[in-house]
Design a protein around this motif. Structure first.
Motif, PDB file in Angstrom:
ATOM      1  N   SER A   1     -38.501  37.859 -68.620  1.00 44.03           N
ATOM      2  CA  SER A   1     -38.730  36.422 -68.801  1.00 44.03           C
ATOM      3  C   SER A   1     -37.839  35.832 -69.900  1.00 44.03           C
ATOM      4  N   LYS A   2     -37.311  36.710 -70.787  1.00 46.38           N
ATOM      5  CA  LYS A   2     -36.537  36.184 -71.921  1.00 46.38           C
ATOM      6  C   LYS A   2     -35.055  36.522 -71.818  1.00 46.38           C
ATOM      7  N   VAL A   3     -34.670  37.245 -70.767  1.00 44.75           N
ATOM      8  CA  VAL A   3     -33.319  37.806 -70.774  1.00 44.75           C
ATOM      9  C   VAL A   3     -32.235  36.725 -70.696  1.00 44.75           C
ATOM     10  N   ALA A   4     -32.492  35.661 -69.924  1.00 44.15           N
ATOM     11  CA  ALA A   4     -31.458  34.619 -69.780  1.00 44.15           C
ATOM     12  C   ALA A   4     -31.269  33.880 -71.109  1.00 44.15           C
ATOM     13  N   ASP A   5     -32.367  33.584 -71.798  1.00 46.79           N
ATOM     14  CA  ASP A   5     -32.249  32.930 -73.115  1.00 46.79           C
ATOM     15  C   ASP A   5     -31.523  33.848 -74.095  1.00 46.79           C
ATOM     16  N   PHE A   6     -31.839  35.145 -74.001  1.00 48.97           N
ATOM     17  CA  PHE A   6     -31.171  36.101 -74.888  1.00 48.97           C
ATOM     18  C   PHE A   6     -29.664  36.047 -74.682  1.00 48.97           C
ATOM     19  N   ILE A   7     -29.230  36.053 -73.426  1.00 46.27           N
ATOM     20  CA  ILE A   7     -27.781  36.051 -73.155  1.00 46.27           C
ATOM     21  C   ILE A   7     -27.144  34.791 -73.764  1.00 46.27           C
ATOM     22  N   ALA A   8     -27.826  33.651 -73.601  1.00 38.96           N
ATOM     23  CA  ALA A   8     -27.269  32.402 -74.133  1.00 38.96           C
ATOM     24  C   ALA A   8     -27.184  32.458 -75.660  1.00 38.96           C
ATOM     25  N   GLN A   9     -28.262  32.915 -76.301  1.00 39.87           N
ATOM     26  CA  GLN A   9     -28.277  32.923 -77.781  1.00 39.87           C
ATOM     27  C   GLN A   9     -27.290  33.934 -78.346  1.00 39.87           C
ATOM     28  N   ALA A  10     -27.294  35.133 -77.752  1.00 41.75           N
ATOM     29  CA  ALA A  10     -26.397  36.173 -78.275  1.00 41.75           C
ATOM     30  C   ALA A  10     -24.940  35.755 -78.055  1.00 41.75           C
ATOM     31  N   SER A  11     -24.642  35.142 -76.897  1.00 43.39           N
ATOM     32  CA  SER A  11     -23.261  34.718 -76.636  1.00 43.39           C
ATOM     33  C   SER A  11     -22.837  33.687 -77.670  1.00 43.39           C
ATOM     34  N   ALA A  12     -23.720  32.729 -77.964  1.00 45.50           N
ATOM     35  CA  ALA A  12     -23.368  31.691 -78.931  1.00 45.50           C
ATOM     36  C   ALA A  12     -23.072  32.318 -80.290  1.00 45.50           C
ATOM     37  N   GLN A  13     -23.902  33.275 -80.690  1.00 51.34           N
ATOM     38  CA  GLN A  13     -23.688  33.913 -82.008  1.00 51.34           C
ATOM     39  C   GLN A  13     -22.374  34.683 -82.044  1.00 51.34           C
ATOM     40  N   VAL A  14     -22.104  35.426 -80.961  1.00 55.54           N
ATOM     41  CA  VAL A  14     -20.880  36.241 -80.956  1.00 55.54           C
ATOM     42  C   VAL A  14     -19.651  35.335 -80.953  1.00 55.54           C
ATOM     43  N   LEU A  15     -19.700  34.275 -80.157  1.00 55.23           N
ATOM     44  CA  LEU A  15     -18.510  33.411 -80.062  1.00 55.23           C
ATOM     45  C   LEU A  15     -18.254  32.647 -81.362  1.00 55.23           C
ATOM     46  N   GLU A  16     -19.304  32.481 -82.143  1.00 51.07           N
ATOM     47  CA  GLU A  16     -19.093  31.889 -83.460  1.00 51.07           C
ATOM     48  C   GLU A  16     -18.307  32.857 -84.361  1.00 51.07           C
ATOM     49  N   MET A  17     -18.631  34.154 -84.228  1.00 52.54           N
ATOM     50  CA  MET A  17     -17.951  35.161 -85.067  1.00 52.54           C
ATOM     51  C   MET A  17     -16.583  35.527 -84.512  1.00 52.54           C
ATOM     52  N   ALA A  18     -16.484  35.630 -83.201  1.00 48.03           N
ATOM     53  CA  ALA A  18     -15.222  36.076 -82.569  1.00 48.03           C
ATOM     54  C   ALA A  18     -14.930  35.147 -81.389  1.00 48.03           C
ATOM     55  N   PRO A  19     -14.402  33.952 -81.696  1.00 41.54           N
ATOM     56  CA  PRO A  19     -14.300  32.906 -80.668  1.00 41.54           C
ATOM     57  C   PRO A  19     -13.484  33.304 -79.434  1.00 41.54           C
ATOM     58  N   ASP A  20     -12.547  34.241 -79.594  1.00 41.23           N
ATOM     59  CA  ASP A  20     -11.705  34.594 -78.430  1.00 41.23           C
ATOM     60  C   ASP A  20     -12.172  35.832 -77.685  1.00 41.23           C
ATOM     61  N   ALA A  21     -13.284  36.396 -78.105  1.00 37.44           N
ATOM     62  CA  ALA A  21     -13.729  37.637 -77.442  1.00 37.44           C
ATOM     63  C   ALA A  21     -13.964  37.373 -75.965  1.00 37.44           C
ATOM     64  N   ARG A  22     -13.636  38.399 -75.142  1.00 34.90           N
ATOM     65  CA  ARG A  22     -13.933  38.278 -73.712  1.00 34.90           C
ATOM     66  C   ARG A  22     -15.381  38.743 -73.503  1.00 34.90           C
ATOM     67  N   MET A  23     -16.208  37.906 -72.903  1.00 34.12           N
ATOM     68  CA  MET A  23     -17.636  38.204 -72.844  1.00 34.12           C
ATOM     69  C   MET A  23     -17.960  39.036 -71.596  1.00 34.12           C
ATOM     70  N   VAL A  24     -17.718  40.328 -71.748  1.00 26.57           N
ATOM     71  CA  VAL A  24     -18.023  41.261 -70.660  1.00 26.57           C
ATOM     72  C   VAL A  24     -19.533  41.558 -70.728  1.00 26.57           C
ATOM     73  N   ILE A  25     -20.269  40.820 -69.913  1.00 32.73           N
ATOM     74  CA  ILE A  25     -21.733  40.917 -69.918  1.00 32.73           C
ATOM     75  C   ILE A  25     -22.141  41.259 -68.493  1.00 32.73           C
ATOM     76  N   TYR A  26     -22.907  42.300 -68.337  1.00 32.13           N
ATOM     77  CA  TYR A  26     -23.267  42.720 -66.979  1.00 32.13           C
ATOM     78  C   TYR A  26     -24.415  43.694 -67.079  1.00 32.13           C
ATOM     79  N   GLY A  27     -24.892  44.138 -65.931  1.00 32.04           N
ATOM     80  CA  GLY A  27     -25.899  45.194 -65.994  1.00 32.04           C
ATOM     81  C   GLY A  27     -27.059  44.978 -65.066  1.00 32.04           C
ATOM     82  N   HIS A  28     -28.107  45.706 -65.422  1.00 32.82           N
ATOM     83  CA  HIS A  28     -29.221  45.890 -64.505  1.00 32.82           C
ATOM     84  C   HIS A  28     -30.265  44.799 -64.756  1.00 32.82           C
TER      85      HIS A  28
END
Ligand code: 2HG
Ligand code: ZN
Length: 478
Positions: free
Chosen positions: A355-382
């Protein structure tokens, strides 16, 4: 505190050779190197010797010998750990015990629906049964390693992970004693379920030498689609719809981000994307059943039509043949190796309540892109298990060393920290090894850590089996 060994290296080699035979005991540096370097080439260890026993009795004798002489032993299956869990450290005072020669199927019982160990999928299929564990490293990993890491993979949604698929094991304890529960019982409430202690303990409590595994009926129909979804929220909603419509037939539900697919296509230019346009988010859905193919195809079509009508799906391709389905799966399975080839990937293996996984992806992506704006967001899985491989990758203009030294610690702390805050896990299926060992201090309670140390102490009082893996040193907690 481990006592210092009194046996000389020459005596040790002689004794090991007397147990396993000359050819199954390696001590030349070049011969040992494939066993002392991990799969991702991040850890380069050393060993006194590498032994390849052929029987449980030989494993037992090697462990007894090492225990008597205070020599550490690092168990190893296919050496595919992503966490550095199966190789020795650089001290060079351990023996690596590789189990690849212990690969016999001892029995397939098609009435009881169980089989005894290894080469499991192929052997099960020959007997008209399915052993359902499916992971990317299938060609090289071993059942013993799958057991010791409680492997998961792409079909956990339907069939569960190794813990769910195992009815019994045989394991050699650090002092050479043999524990066995190879009875193939589906019900057995006679005290503690000891096998579950060894499964997932990454070879720190005992070496699993045999197992009785659950088999399933071989499906007669499979239907596969590659689907572009609006976003991860839509993916979760689509999964809920798929389960409502197809129930148990939903076998896999894998999320794939646009950058994850691009990475694979760049490194495998001869492969093509299933859909004409690029998309930010896609899912790979597999249904399977024991019924007929037309009914299953119609079920998949209904899921896709309802998903389209509900605005969850932007586009979809249905596999028209087994070759199509394999091509879709090949794209998905290649993501991990494509990252390894590219180098500079920060691996976070998160699980979060669905129930929380989609929000997690959004929040974690925002935090990472703040630290490493050019990182390629390879996000995938089960996605079906709430398990996301959240693996920010170096931008093309940065070297792996530069990206990892700048961002590894802060990014993994932020992502793991967010997962932990939301009742998630920082290692859903890859285990702990050495790579995540000290992170356990951040996510386990003092009581959990104390119990783990007490169990380790009870089973391996000399701390000789896969030392310095999984458990942070007790002193590190204070
Ligand atoms: C997968 O699902 C594996 O492909 C590997 O668990 C994930 O490399 C990874 O991070
Ligand atoms: Zn995975």
């Amino acid at each position: 505190m481990t006592e210092v060994s009194k046996i000389s290296p020459t005596q040790l080699l002689e004794s090991l050779r007397a147990i396993v035979g000359d050819k199954a005991c390696l001590d030349a540096l070049a011969d040992m190197q494939p066993f002392t370097t991990d799969y991702r080439k991040l850890y380069h260890g050393k060993a006194l010797a590498v032994v390849l026993p052929a029987t449980t009795e030989q494993v037992s004798e090697v462990l007894a010998l090492c225990s008597r002489n205070h020599i550490s032993v690092v168990p190893q299956g296919g050496n595919t750990s992503l966490m550095g869990g199966a190789v020795p450290d650089a001290a060079g005072d351990a023996v690596v015990l590789n189990l690849r020669r212990m690969n016999q199927v001892q029995e397939i019982d098609s009435v009881n629906d169980t089989m005894t160990l290894q080469a499991a999928r192929a052997a099960a299929e020959t007997a008209g049964r399915l052993f359902p564990l499916r992971i990317g490293s299938e060609g090289s990993c071993q059942i013993g390693g799958n057991l010791s890491t409680n492997a998961g993979g792409t079909a956990v949604l339907r069939y569960g992970n190794m813990r769910d698929l195992t009815l019994g094991i045989e394991a050699v304890l650090p002092d050479g004693r043999i524990y066995s529960s190879l009875r193939g019982l589906r019900k057995d409430n006679t005290g503690y379920d000891l096998k579950q202690l060894f499964i997932g303990s990454e070879g720190t409590l005992g070496i699993i030498t045999s197992a009785v595994l659950k088999l399933m009926p071989l499906p007669s129909a499979t239907a596969v689609a590659w689907v572009a979804v609006k976003d991860p929220h839509a993916a979760v909603q689509l999964l809920t719809e798929a389960k409502r419509i197809a129930g148990q037939a939903v076998t896999a539900f894998e999320l794939i981000s646009g950058p994850a697919l691009s990475l694979v296509l760049e490194s495998m230019p001869q492969w093509s994307a299933p859909l004409p346009d690029a998309h930010d988010w896609m899912v790979l859905i597999e249904l399977s059943s024991g019924g007929d193919a037309q009914t299953l195809d119609a079920t998949l079509m209904r899921i896709l039509e309802e998903g389209m009508a509900g605005g969850l799906i932007n586009d979809a391709a249905i596999a028209a043949s087994i070759a199509d389905a394999q091509a879709f799966w090949r794209l998905r399975e290649e993501i991990s190796d494509a990252q390894t080839r590219e180098g500079g990937s920060i691996k976070c293996d998160i699980s979060i309540p669905l129930s929380k996984v989609a929000d997690f992806i959004a929040q974690a992506s925002a935090q990472v892109l703040e630290m490493a704006p050019d990182a390629r967001m390879v996000i995938y899985g089960h996605m079906g298990d709430g398990n996301v491989h959240f693996n920010p990758l170096r931008p093309k203009h940065a070297s792996a060393a530069q990206f990892l030294s700048e961002h590894y610690v802060s990014v993994s702390r932020a992502v793991d920290g967010l997962a932990h805050q939301q009742n998630g896990s920082i290692s859903a299926e890859h285990g702990i090894g050495v790579a995540k060992r000290d992170d356990l201090l951040l996510c386990k309670t003092p009581v959990e850590l104390e119990l783990m140390w007490q169990i380790k102490q009870a089973l391996d009082p000399k701390n000789l089996l896969n030392p310095a893996k999984v458990l942070p040193a007790p002193s590190a907690a204070s």
